[in-house]
Design an enzyme around this catalytic site. Sequence first.
Site, PDB file in Angstrom:
ATOM      1  N   LYS A  10       0.809  -1.228   0.000  1.00 49.14           N
ATOM      2  CA  LYS A  10       0.000   0.000   0.000  1.00 49.14           C
ATOM      3  C   LYS A  10       0.840   1.276   0.000  1.00 49.14           C
ATOM      4  O   LYS A  10       0.392   2.326  -0.479  1.00 49.14           O
ATOM      5  CB  LYS A  10      -0.927   0.009   1.222  1.00 49.14           C
ATOM      6  CG  LYS A  10      -2.041  -1.014   1.193  1.00 49.14           C
ATOM      7  CD  LYS A  10      -3.141  -0.617   0.238  1.00 49.14           C
ATOM      8  CE  LYS A  10      -4.361  -1.532   0.376  1.00 49.14           C
ATOM      9  NZ  LYS A  10      -5.444  -1.160  -0.538  1.00 49.14           N
ATOM     10  N   SER A  31       1.214  -9.867  -0.108  1.00 50.14           N
ATOM     11  CA  SER A  31       0.960  -8.426  -0.210  1.00 50.14           C
ATOM     12  C   SER A  31       1.184  -7.641   1.070  1.00 50.14           C
ATOM     13  O   SER A  31       1.338  -6.418   1.021  1.00 50.14           O
ATOM     14  CB  SER A  31      -0.477  -8.192  -0.702  1.00 50.14           C
ATOM     15  OG  SER A  31      -1.407  -8.824   0.157  1.00 50.14           O
TER      16      SER A  31
END
Length: 402
Positions: A52, A302
Amino acid sequence: MDVTFEDIIKSQKLQRNVIRRTPLENSHSFSEMTGSNVYLKSECLQKTGSFKFRGAYAKIASLSKDEKKKGVIAASAGNHAQGVAYASSLEKIPCTIVMPVTASPAKVSATRSYGANVILEGTIYDESSAKAADIAQKTGATIVHAFDDETVIAAQGVIGLEIMEDLPDVDEIYVPIGGGGLAAGILKAVKTKKPKVKVIGVQSSGFPAMKKSFDIGKLQSVAGHRTIADGISVKTPGHSTFKIINELIDDIVLVDDSSIVKAMFLLMERSKTVVEPAGAVGIAYLLDKKPSPGKKVVTILSGGNVDMYLLGQIVAKGLTEMGRMVKIFILLTDKPGALKEVVDQISSLSVNIVDVIHDRLSSSIPAGTAGVTLSLETQDQEHAQQLIRFLKRKNIQFKVVT
């Protein structure tokens, strides 16, 4: 405005001196377990512990001087919050993050540590997002969306470029999907340069919004169900992300929490890597379905921001799922040496006794007896079954608790 391959190239240049280029490493263990040649793209090692940060930094860096003076605002329960907060600290601009009151205290603390003003509002993301929009309207702060933003999507697409540079002959890429920013960016990068590479999205079966939208061909919302994969628990995907995903993705598949637990456990044990539930869905699917024998497969880890209390549960449940932890309840005659006799017999099978709970006083325990709960570590499922068969042969009165 559509995201282009050129946008992703520009974002790669922007990221070069700030964003960590995360490793892509072959895993012998997971290759053996799945029948594929598995590579792990470890975005869990990115700054702030998640991919992110790439999108948050790109968005904030693209703002004008006037926009930066007014600051930024975002709604998030975790990874996006930390990415925006850290990116804002690098650019030295005001930052407000609206987080649900149910957000992990550790994630709230981490977000504040980057200098952000944290406001706790609402019990779900939608309520926090509404509060963020209200503040933005009053202050003029720029909203940094977690996924439905072209600049953010292009920044996440750099991960796709890195994969193709490090593994030019990749066959398939497995990508976690929540709102779709990561998958959309990778699809734009990969399908533009190497359209034959398959890209498969992986969602939690508890929040299959993008899967449902893809199957129908129209953006859909879901009510959602309880899942440990909170990082991809999105009720409604983004409009921009859905448009790209619907056009380019090869397939979207689902995994349940038990598969995620097993994947997280094995990632810790075999790869020495701590990965949050949302980041483990790709490897969870590969372990569960073994869909790509002989193929060179990349799965994107992720994020690695997992709550420590949950991590303890993952270890315990992972051991149980793998048949390496068995909890049994035994009813013994309450006399000296009764427990020792049973323990000696169990130990003769090379079973490790992890925990013993002795109970004489509960109403369910008959007078003259004692209830003993044993937590036992075994080598694998066959060893656990061997233990159970042994106890039956010895006429030991027991029941398996887990």
